[in-house]
Design a protein around this motif. Structure first.
Motif, mmCIF file in Angstrom:
data_model
loop_
_atom_site.group_PDB
_atom_site.id
_atom_site.type_symbol
_atom_site.label_atom_id
_atom_site.label_comp_id
_atom_site.label_asym_id
_atom_site.label_seq_id
_atom_site.Cartn_x
_atom_site.Cartn_y
_atom_site.Cartn_z
ATOM 1 N N ASN A 50 0.949 -1.377 -0.025
ATOM 2 C CA ASN A 50 -0.052 0.023 -0.020
ATOM 3 C C ASN A 50 0.921 1.219 0.079
ATOM 4 O OD1 ASN A 50 -1.891 1.767 0.103
ATOM 5 N ND2 ASN A 50 -2.471 1.309 2.449
ATOM 6 N N VAL A 52 0.422 3.904 -1.177
ATOM 7 C CA VAL A 52 -0.470 5.256 -1.556
ATOM 8 C C VAL A 52 -0.823 5.748 -0.361
ATOM 9 C CG1 VAL A 52 -2.424 6.317 -2.668
ATOM 10 C CG2 VAL A 52 -1.205 4.615 -3.907
ATOM 11 N N THR A 53 -1.070 5.165 0.593
ATOM 12 C CA THR A 53 -1.775 5.728 2.004
ATOM 13 C C THR A 53 -0.765 4.974 3.020
ATOM 14 O OG1 THR A 53 -3.548 3.979 2.515
ATOM 15 C CG2 THR A 53 -4.095 6.084 1.038
ATOM 16 N N LYS A 55 -1.502 2.791 5.007
ATOM 17 C CA LYS A 55 -2.044 2.372 6.020
ATOM 18 C C LYS A 55 -2.493 0.925 6.051
ATOM 19 C CE LYS A 55 -3.921 6.947 6.915
ATOM 20 N NZ LYS A 55 -5.108 7.714 6.544
ATOM 21 N N LYS A 64 -2.988 -10.077 -4.773
ATOM 22 C CA LYS A 64 -3.445 -8.709 -5.197
ATOM 23 C C LYS A 64 -3.778 -7.997 -3.748
ATOM 24 C CE LYS A 64 -5.716 -8.656 -9.115
ATOM 25 N NZ LYS A 64 -6.893 -9.410 -10.122
ATOM 26 N N PRO A 65 -3.233 -6.889 -3.643
ATOM 27 C CA PRO A 65 -3.569 -5.998 -2.506
ATOM 28 C C PRO A 65 -4.553 -5.166 -2.646
ATOM 29 C CG PRO A 65 -1.756 -4.952 -3.677
ATOM 30 C CD PRO A 65 -1.937 -6.356 -4.542
ATOM 31 N N LEU A 66 -5.285 -5.034 -1.437
ATOM 32 C CA LEU A 66 -6.532 -4.133 -1.317
ATOM 33 C C LEU A 66 -6.294 -3.236 -0.014
ATOM 34 C CD1 LEU A 66 -8.348 -6.945 -2.186
ATOM 35 C CD2 LEU A 66 -9.479 -5.166 -3.162
ATOM 36 N N ALA A 67 -6.698 -1.900 -0.168
ATOM 37 C CA ALA A 67 -6.665 -1.006 1.063
ATOM 38 C C ALA A 67 -7.893 -0.446 1.324
ATOM 39 C CB ALA A 67 -5.553 -0.202 0.847
ATOM 40 N N GLU A 68 -8.047 0.255 2.414
ATOM 41 C CA GLU A 68 -9.357 0.912 3.109
ATOM 42 C C GLU A 68 -10.425 -0.018 3.315
ATOM 43 O OE1 GLU A 68 -9.946 3.861 3.777
ATOM 44 O OE2 GLU A 68 -8.306 4.938 2.825
ATOM 45 N N VAL A 71 -13.962 -0.446 1.670
ATOM 46 C CA VAL A 71 -13.614 -0.708 0.269
ATOM 47 C C VAL A 71 -13.537 -2.387 0.466
ATOM 48 C CG1 VAL A 71 -12.264 -0.722 -1.638
ATOM 49 C CG2 VAL A 71 -12.751 1.345 -0.570
ATOM 50 N N GLU A 74 -16.689 -4.413 1.196
ATOM 51 C CA GLU A 74 -17.418 -4.405 -0.070
ATOM 52 C C GLU A 74 -16.817 -5.518 -1.026
ATOM 53 O OE1 GLU A 74 -19.907 -1.883 -1.641
ATOM 54 O OE2 GLU A 74 -19.680 -0.170 -0.616
ATOM 55 N N TYR A 75 -15.545 -5.583 -0.979
ATOM 56 C CA TYR A 75 -14.876 -6.551 -2.089
ATOM 57 C C TYR A 75 -15.060 -7.995 -1.518
ATOM 58 C CZ TYR A 75 -10.955 -9.155 -4.143
ATOM 59 O OH TYR A 75 -10.277 -10.168 -4.857
ATOM 60 N N LYS A 102 -20.391 6.623 5.600
ATOM 61 C CA LYS A 102 -19.392 7.774 5.270
ATOM 62 C C LYS A 102 -19.850 8.914 6.429
ATOM 63 C CE LYS A 102 -18.405 11.086 1.611
ATOM 64 N NZ LYS A 102 -17.261 11.201 2.051
ATOM 65 N N TYR B 92 -12.292 -6.694 -8.284
ATOM 66 C CA TYR B 92 -10.976 -6.082 -7.989
ATOM 67 C C TYR B 92 -10.745 -4.783 -8.367
ATOM 68 C CZ TYR B 92 -6.109 -5.418 -6.547
ATOM 69 O OH TYR B 92 -4.857 -4.709 -6.255
ATOM 70 N N GLN B 96 -10.496 -1.116 -6.652
ATOM 71 C CA GLN B 96 -9.334 -0.142 -6.885
ATOM 72 C C GLN B 96 -10.034 1.291 -7.136
ATOM 73 O OE1 GLN B 96 -7.060 -1.792 -5.244
ATOM 74 N NE2 GLN B 96 -5.599 -1.009 -6.951
ATOM 75 N N PHE B 99 -11.220 2.876 -3.992
ATOM 76 C CA PHE B 99 -10.086 3.215 -3.317
ATOM 77 C C PHE B 99 -9.396 4.636 -3.698
ATOM 78 C CE2 PHE B 99 -5.351 3.778 -3.294
ATOM 79 C CZ PHE B 99 -5.323 3.578 -1.813
#
Lengths: 225, 225
Positions: A50, A52-53, A55, A64-68, A71, A74-75, A102, B92, B96, B99
């Motif tokens: 990650n 970008v953030t 975090k 494959k990485p996912l952040a937040e 998010v 939901e994935y 939110k 995915y 993204q 994100f």
């Protein structure tokens, strides 16, 4: 050695990590948990996954990485379609759940950050804002057992961390934000949410979290990173 | 008189209103547009429809109100399933896109607010942050015509307002944030995005927006609401 299919990079006391763990557990998905020593250091692997953030939490699925955290939730529901249904099926209910999640993150979490890390007038103003947010938030709970209705769903997971961490914050800074006068429905939901088996099984130890909360508050007041 | 099926409460120069209008237009959905005189006043109907954040845009579908522009875009794609596909189909890719949209809103929009409403060192720091955000953001565009690939989709709509409003902000405060040195891919995408027929057909008049931008900047510097 092959990677496990699902890996979660998190931090043991992080509410946002717990959100994802709850979702994985509700779906019955096995995962390897990797603990990061945040806020003191971050592993090279986390920074690579990650950039970008930078975090946590980060979920890695088949490499494959996912952040937040929201998010990721939901994935998870979209990828593992079988089993527990996390997102509301009706588009309007879904939009309402996303709206409230939110609202809670934008307004509630921001206020709580100031409640936790400030003193004096700035803190007092943040306490008032937080009380207002919680009072507003419980509108989404009216007439229901959980935000999701009879069972917990996305919105319960999104704001569920309040149920465990808010009393710890209140205790740490010695203020009251969710009480019978201000947000009785939300307070009652705190109890019900924490009694759900999956939720209860993925909570950090209360004493250790409480102790860390006090240490962290003092660090923040001393402007430590 | 019966309400139209779809009504949109917005403000003519609001980027977040345009997001929703673009989505409606991409889907070919007819709607009644109601303009609010923000920031000077809000109609009683708006306050009744969105009592929580009191913000535009608000979409009313068959009498039921929805707020938050990105939430509304997802709702539109989920409700009117036929025609143009706004959300990526692959979970995915979808994660993204969500994100990056969140990253842009959390980091980019916040920096731009300070660029636009502050002066001196605070403004300069915000300019540097914004430049960093745009440089990072264009990673999501590498090797692609649009963020959505060959055609625009959710992420293009989410950050599309930069293409029109950012040059106006740059001009108003006399700084450069997206240029060939800092974010060449993003700058080139600005041009391509604004050439898409549906996008071009739903933009406010450039001169009027530019003039309003200067007036608004002076109001904010004078601490007007």
């Amino acid at each position: 050695m092959a990677d496990k299919e699902v890996r979660l990079f998190g931090m043991w006391a992080s509410p946002f990590t717990k959100r994802v763990e709850w979702a994985l557990k509700l779906k019955g998905i096995e995962y390897e948990y990797v603990n990061e020593s945040i806020p003191f250091s971050k592993s090279e692997e986390l920074l690579r996954l990650n950039p970008v953030t930078k975090k946590i939490p980060v979920l890695v699925h088949n490499g494959k990485p996912l952040a937040e955290s929201l998010v990721i939730i939901e994935y998870i529901d979209e990828t593992w379609k079988e089993g527990y249904s996390i997102m509301p099926k009706d588009p309007y209910d879904l939009a309402q759940a996303r709206f409230w999640a939110k609202f809670a993150d934008d307004k509630g979490t921001m206020s709580l950050l100031h409640v936790f890390s400030k003193e004096g007038e700035v803190q007092q103003k943040a306490v008032e804002e937080a009380r207002e947010v919680f009072k507003t938030l419980e509108q989404a709970l009216e007439g229901k057992k959980f935000f999701g209705g009879d069972c917990i769903n996305y919105l319960d997971l999104a704001i569920g961390w309040y149920a465990f961490w808010l009393p710890i914050i209140e205790e740490t800074v010695n203020v009251s934000m969710v009480d019978d006068a201000n947000a009785p429905l939300l307070k009652a939901w705190f109890g019900r949410f924490l009694e759900v088996d999956v939720i209860k099984s993925i909570l950090p130890p209360r004493d250790k979290t409480s102790e860390m909360s006090k240490i962290r508050r003092n660090q923040l007041l001393s402007n430590m990173p």
